[in-house]
Design an enzyme around this catalytic site. Structure first.
Site, mmCIF file in Angstrom:
data_model
loop_
_atom_site.group_PDB
_atom_site.id
_atom_site.type_symbol
_atom_site.label_atom_id
_atom_site.label_comp_id
_atom_site.label_asym_id
_atom_site.label_seq_id
_atom_site.Cartn_x
_atom_site.Cartn_y
_atom_site.Cartn_z
ATOM 1 N N LYS A 11 9.844 6.669 -10.355
ATOM 2 C CA LYS A 11 8.430 6.009 -9.771
ATOM 3 C C LYS A 11 7.924 6.176 -11.679
ATOM 4 O O LYS A 11 8.704 6.602 -12.693
ATOM 5 C CB LYS A 11 7.994 7.321 -9.228
ATOM 6 C CG LYS A 11 8.013 6.948 -7.431
ATOM 7 C CD LYS A 11 7.285 8.008 -6.844
ATOM 8 C CE LYS A 11 7.597 7.726 -5.269
ATOM 9 N NZ LYS A 11 6.887 8.959 -5.030
ATOM 10 N N TYR A 51 4.594 -0.013 1.256
ATOM 11 C CA TYR A 51 4.285 0.363 2.002
ATOM 12 C C TYR A 51 3.048 0.255 3.111
ATOM 13 O O TYR A 51 2.408 0.585 3.561
ATOM 14 C CB TYR A 51 3.354 1.803 0.540
ATOM 15 C CG TYR A 51 3.675 2.052 -0.269
ATOM 16 C CD1 TYR A 51 4.528 3.544 0.308
ATOM 17 C CD2 TYR A 51 4.335 2.243 -1.303
ATOM 18 C CE1 TYR A 51 5.116 4.447 -1.006
ATOM 19 C CE2 TYR A 51 4.663 2.588 -2.569
ATOM 20 C CZ TYR A 51 5.300 3.444 -2.063
ATOM 21 O OH TYR A 51 5.676 3.839 -3.066
ATOM 22 N N PHE A 59 -5.948 6.422 1.642
ATOM 23 C CA PHE A 59 -5.460 6.980 0.330
ATOM 24 C C PHE A 59 -4.712 5.967 -0.451
ATOM 25 O O PHE A 59 -4.125 5.732 -1.362
ATOM 26 C CB PHE A 59 -4.566 7.769 0.565
ATOM 27 C CG PHE A 59 -3.257 8.245 1.266
ATOM 28 C CD1 PHE A 59 -2.926 7.519 1.403
ATOM 29 C CD2 PHE A 59 -4.061 8.696 2.872
ATOM 30 C CE1 PHE A 59 -1.050 7.194 2.086
ATOM 31 C CE2 PHE A 59 -3.309 8.200 3.832
ATOM 32 C CZ PHE A 59 -1.600 7.989 3.579
ATOM 33 N N ARG A 87 18.366 12.187 -1.217
ATOM 34 C CA ARG A 87 17.922 13.132 -0.137
ATOM 35 C C ARG A 87 17.997 14.348 -0.488
ATOM 36 O O ARG A 87 16.605 14.947 -1.223
ATOM 37 C CB ARG A 87 17.506 12.342 0.934
ATOM 38 C CG ARG A 87 17.260 11.383 1.229
ATOM 39 C CD ARG A 87 16.690 10.048 1.786
ATOM 40 N NE ARG A 87 15.276 10.880 2.644
ATOM 41 C CZ ARG A 87 14.345 10.810 2.726
ATOM 42 N NH1 ARG A 87 14.001 9.882 1.382
ATOM 43 N NH2 ARG A 87 13.386 11.508 2.677
ATOM 44 N N THR A 93 9.698 15.729 -0.780
ATOM 45 C CA THR A 93 8.849 15.044 -1.411
ATOM 46 C C THR A 93 8.463 15.732 -2.006
ATOM 47 O O THR A 93 7.528 14.813 -2.719
ATOM 48 C CB THR A 93 8.149 14.812 0.460
ATOM 49 O OG1 THR A 93 8.697 13.171 0.590
ATOM 50 C CG2 THR A 93 7.213 13.617 -0.678
ATOM 51 N N ARG A 104 13.350 17.216 -7.755
ATOM 52 C CA ARG A 104 11.608 17.313 -7.757
ATOM 53 C C ARG A 104 11.290 18.644 -8.020
ATOM 54 O O ARG A 104 10.339 18.770 -8.620
ATOM 55 C CB ARG A 104 10.694 16.913 -6.894
ATOM 56 C CG ARG A 104 11.127 15.178 -6.466
ATOM 57 C CD ARG A 104 10.515 14.974 -4.539
ATOM 58 N NE ARG A 104 10.915 13.979 -4.316
ATOM 59 C CZ ARG A 104 11.300 13.449 -3.131
ATOM 60 N NH1 ARG A 104 11.860 13.961 -2.245
ATOM 61 N NH2 ARG A 104 11.667 11.649 -3.200
ATOM 62 N N ASN A 118 6.000 12.149 -7.798
ATOM 63 C CA ASN A 118 7.277 13.045 -7.660
ATOM 64 C C ASN A 118 9.118 12.319 -7.982
ATOM 65 O O ASN A 118 10.031 12.535 -6.910
ATOM 66 C CB ASN A 118 7.370 13.384 -6.182
ATOM 67 C CG ASN A 118 7.888 12.607 -4.551
ATOM 68 O OD1 ASN A 118 8.058 10.907 -5.771
ATOM 69 N ND2 ASN A 118 7.671 12.643 -3.980
ATOM 70 N N HIS A 121 11.819 7.572 -5.503
ATOM 71 C CA HIS A 121 11.741 6.851 -3.596
ATOM 72 C C HIS A 121 12.760 6.941 -3.705
ATOM 73 O O HIS A 121 14.564 6.902 -4.890
ATOM 74 C CB HIS A 121 10.568 6.365 -3.560
ATOM 75 C CG HIS A 121 11.016 5.292 -2.897
ATOM 76 N ND1 HIS A 121 10.487 5.617 -1.166
ATOM 77 C CD2 HIS A 121 12.733 4.074 -2.632
ATOM 78 C CE1 HIS A 121 11.214 4.901 -0.372
ATOM 79 N NE2 HIS A 121 11.971 4.595 -0.752
ATOM 80 N N GLU A 132 14.724 -2.558 2.043
ATOM 81 C CA GLU A 132 14.472 -1.476 0.299
ATOM 82 C C GLU A 132 15.117 -2.805 -0.572
ATOM 83 O O GLU A 132 14.922 -3.078 -1.129
ATOM 84 C CB GLU A 132 14.362 -0.316 0.028
ATOM 85 C CG GLU A 132 13.411 -0.357 1.256
ATOM 86 C CD GLU A 132 13.413 1.895 1.108
ATOM 87 O OE1 GLU A 132 14.225 2.417 0.998
ATOM 88 O OE2 GLU A 132 12.674 2.665 2.032
#
Length: 145
Positions: A11, A51, A59, A87, A93, A104, A118, A121, A132
């Site tokens: 990110k 998304y 938001f 993960r 998250t 993270r 964070n 993804h 994806e």
């Protein structure tokens, strides 16, 4: 254990803070292989598709704004049970809840934006990973060796 390929997005916070090399090294230390990697700016269209589960939420504009603050690095990563193992390496998250030693926990923001800023993804299932990877890579951008 099954060999899988997953999508990781570094990110904008990871790119801006120059964390991509250190995080990538953690993935490679686990024995995962790079199948594809590229830096890109995310369009409104790709963000709305990626998304889609939150695109109608109030938001979402802040998520879109954040994801367009800087380029991202898309990474297709392959390995044994890579989806769940990545993960686990990332941690929860919410970076505030992520323990030290997770990506993270070590590098994520520890403020009100901890769930969005964070670091990465990561796909959450084989089906999501397949969708994806197709979203962020053309077929000839994924390599086997």
């Amino acid at each position: 254990m099954a060999t899988e390929t997953t999508l990781i997005l570094f990110k904008p916070d990871a790119v801006s803070k120059n964390l991509t090399g250190e995080v990538l090294a953690r993935f490679q230390k686990e024995g995962f292989s790079i199948r594809g990697i590229k830096m890109m700016t995310l369009s409104d269209e790709i963000l709305a598709e990626h998304y889609s589960h939150i695109a109608d939420k109030p938001f979402f504009p802040s998520v879109r704004g954040f994801m367009q603050e800087a380029p991202v690095i898309a990474l297709a990563l392959e390995g044994e049970d890579v989806i769940s193992r990545v993960r686990d390496l990332l941690g929860p998250t919410d970076s505030v809840a992520a323990p030290a030693g997770t990506i993270r926990g070590d590098f994520g923001f520890k403020d009100a934006d901890a769930k969005m800023r964070n670091v990465c993804h990561a796909s959450d299932s084989p089906e999501a990973a397949a969708d994806e990877i197709k979203r962020f890579f053309k077929a000839d951008e994924i390599f086997a060796y």
